[in-house]
Design a protein around this motif. Sequence first.
Motif, PDB file in Angstrom:
ATOM      1  N   GLU A 243       0.794  -1.230  -0.093  1.00 16.07           N
ATOM      2  CA  GLU A 243       0.053  -0.074  -0.099  1.00 16.07           C
ATOM      3  C   GLU A 243       0.695   1.122  -0.061  1.00 16.07           C
ATOM      4  OE1 GLU A 243      -2.567  -0.463   3.369  1.00 16.07           O
ATOM      5  OE2 GLU A 243      -3.124  -2.377   2.815  1.00 16.07           O
ATOM      6  N   LYS A 244       0.253   2.297  -0.379  1.00 19.05           N
ATOM      7  CA  LYS A 244       0.876   3.774  -0.373  1.00 19.05           C
ATOM      8  C   LYS A 244       2.249   3.750  -0.828  1.00 19.05           C
ATOM      9  CE  LYS A 244      -2.612   5.378   1.669  1.00 19.05           C
ATOM     10  NZ  LYS A 244      -3.507   6.626   1.172  1.00 19.05           N
ATOM     11  N   PRO A 250      -1.175   1.867  -4.861  1.00 18.40           N
ATOM     12  CA  PRO A 250      -0.832   0.539  -4.278  1.00 18.40           C
ATOM     13  C   PRO A 250       0.522  -0.047  -5.476  1.00 18.40           C
ATOM     14  CG  PRO A 250      -2.855   0.587  -4.630  1.00 18.40           C
ATOM     15  CD  PRO A 250      -2.634   1.872  -5.151  1.00 18.40           C
ATOM     16  N   ILE A 251       1.337  -0.917  -4.970  1.00 19.48           N
ATOM     17  CA  ILE A 251       2.495  -1.436  -5.492  1.00 19.48           C
ATOM     18  C   ILE A 251       1.868  -2.973  -5.928  1.00 19.48           C
ATOM     19  CG2 ILE A 251       4.785  -2.451  -5.869  1.00 19.48           C
ATOM     20  CD1 ILE A 251       5.257   0.155  -3.759  1.00 19.48           C
ATOM     21  N   ARG A 252       1.607  -3.325  -7.156  1.00 19.49           N
ATOM     22  CA  ARG A 252       1.187  -4.676  -7.297  1.00 19.49           C
ATOM     23  C   ARG A 252       2.290  -5.821  -7.626  1.00 19.49           C
ATOM     24  NH1 ARG A 252      -3.061  -7.375 -11.601  1.00 19.49           N
ATOM     25  NH2 ARG A 252      -1.601  -6.995 -13.113  1.00 19.49           N
ATOM     26  N   LEU A 253       1.967  -7.089  -6.728  1.00 20.82           N
ATOM     27  CA  LEU A 253       3.000  -8.125  -7.036  1.00 20.82           C
ATOM     28  C   LEU A 253       2.130  -9.130  -7.892  1.00 20.82           C
ATOM     29  CD1 LEU A 253       4.689  -8.193  -3.594  1.00 20.82           C
ATOM     30  CD2 LEU A 253       5.589  -7.156  -5.596  1.00 20.82           C
ATOM     31  N   ALA A 277      11.128   4.244  -3.997  1.00 20.24           N
ATOM     32  CA  ALA A 277      10.829   4.203  -2.557  1.00 20.24           C
ATOM     33  C   ALA A 277      11.783   2.788  -2.285  1.00 20.24           C
ATOM     34  CB  ALA A 277       9.391   4.101  -2.283  1.00 20.24           C
ATOM     35  N   SER A 278      11.611   2.385  -0.997  1.00 21.44           N
ATOM     36  CA  SER A 278      12.542   1.429  -0.587  1.00 21.44           C
ATOM     37  C   SER A 278      11.908  -0.021  -0.547  1.00 21.44           C
ATOM     38  CB  SER A 278      13.176   1.774   0.771  1.00 21.44           C
ATOM     39  OG  SER A 278      12.412   1.762   1.784  1.00 21.44           O
ATOM     40  N   PHE A 279      10.974  -0.131  -1.399  1.00 21.81           N
ATOM     41  CA  PHE A 279      10.325  -1.492  -1.340  1.00 21.81           C
ATOM     42  C   PHE A 279      10.749  -2.514  -2.212  1.00 21.81           C
ATOM     43  CE2 PHE A 279       7.216   1.702   0.087  1.00 21.81           C
ATOM     44  CZ  PHE A 279       7.012   1.017   1.509  1.00 21.81           C
TER      45      PHE A 279
END
Length: 657
Positions: A243-244, A250-253, A277-279
Amino acid sequence: MIGDKVFLEIFNNRIQAAVEEMANVVLRTGFTAFVKETGDFGTYLLSPSGETFGSPLETGYNLSLGIPAAATINSIEDWKEGDLVICNDPYSTKGMVTHLPDIHLIKPYFHEGRIIAYGMCFVHSSDVGGKVPGSVSPSAYDIHMEGIRIAPVKLYEAGVLNEQILRMFLDNSRIPEQNLGDLKALMAALNRGEQRLGELIARYGVEKIQQGIEHLLEYAELKARAIVQDIPDGSYDFWDYLEKGPGGYPIRLRCRMTIAGSDIHLDFSGTDPQVRASFNIPTHNQQGHYMLVPALIRYFRTLDPTIPWNSGMIRMVQNYAPPASVLNPEPMAAVGARAATFIRLMDVITGALGKAQASKVPAAGAGQACIVMMAMTDASDGKKKVGVIQPICGGSGARPMKDGIDGMDFAVGHLRNIPAETVESEMPVLIEHYGLRADSAGAGTFRGGSGIDLCVRILTPDTVMTARNMERMEFQPWGRLGGGVGSHGEAILNAGRASEDHLGRIDELLLQPGETVTFLSQGGGGYGDPFERDSRLVLEDVRSGLVSQEKALELYGVVIDGLELNERDTEQLRAKRPRQQEEFAYGKAREQFETIWSDEMQVSLNQALLRAPLALRDYLKRQTMGVVEEKYKDSLSVDPREISDIMEGLRQKIGLH
């Protein structure tokens, strides 16, 4: 071909005992709370080619199978006895390390001038520099913001310390003394592993040990393949979200899991591009990478607890993580909060397995391991302190035959809580409340595990709090086969006061004496129709405070009067409602998002982004999603085929064609 199976069983037990002993050395001698209390460290034995053939199950971090150590090992051209290599850089190690706080040490184990194996271990350092205390911030947008980077280099060469390397590492941390203590704990563990392997060689001979290493890996592979063989052949698609992300989207996998005989292929096409971002997870698309396969190895081990815990279990796994995606970013993307991503990835693989084997796979768990850290100058003694307050997890998903586990998700079961007394003795804070969260578990024939309720009071001025890996604050843990969703997470500043503020995800928060922060973590999803749950179990949950009487009535159709079960009214109420059989329950927030952003829309968006320069993709994703959502606000629908044209128009606006 495996020969002496009696020896192999003995060898497996001896190796398992050795790595468990190595882990206990770190646990008993580590300095930071994140090591000695939470247990975020690992001790492993590697084959000469870099495969993990020994990894602890009882102590420390056990998500170790599939560590791609070969690139790091091969980067050292002149291994000598007494060498000790240190590293923490995800890019130069080609994905062996996945974020900077994980300080790795590798030591070669020699016998008569030949390397027989390697010992490897790591600790998650509570600080390696960077822009925030604890070194992990979701908003970091390149790795240079996340702390010191160390490519593989000899900390010790032939037994002689390189003091300049040690000094460089310690000088770039907020807690140099504690980091030095943790390093010494790792060194002691590696020495213990060397001692135990030497004893095995002395007893059985070096050729027997070398053969045992290969056969142990082969045996694990054979047993895992037997389990995969029972999964119906086919392709199974599933996706989930972080999320966020940048821009608030959202970031989808996304994964297509294909089973063919005893082989597994994980295709992550359709996963979002790397983010500012750091994801991001720097897997370098290494096959069977340890951040991609945890859900699989836990599935294997659950069905067959006798499988040796080594990298042979994932030899049949092939994967494709698209270049410049969240799961295979280009250098120098930020990666600090990659734990949030690999935890969600476990939900994705679990969901795909659930489509293939519905009767063997649980619902989604809490889906987070929120690490709450604080930094302050203690007013009582003037010392600067940085430390972990608590890893905040949540409930696990309900299983096909049993409730979920309260307060702990399967995905992060290796993390241990820190006793409140320990926290308060080391940091100037007060733990006002720490317990299970009522009405958080997803309802079902088997309910999900309950989440956590933690309240921390601040006692010293200008305390900085970070809370990385906060997830499922909107999209709830999904339920299975009629089971309901778990509650989403919350973070509340000064709960119950006039200044109460619902914070959402925390990055960096400045706090003053007397202020409180309350964390309410997620419950796991439910499994099966809640109206088929044994009404006496619902009564038990009400009496224990995990379910309110109102929710017992609303979600389970169970009538409770004065903490006693009203069986007649319960039977009548339950008889009126049709059976719930929905394959997956995702909750309103995700369902609302996907009314616009269907799978087809998101696939089209990602395909259009692949045609754009890498530097523009994150920006174009945000802008394109904004344009599409504005059209929907104006009651204008968008066809997936229009995405490319919308994006091209945006590129022209900024002068790029």
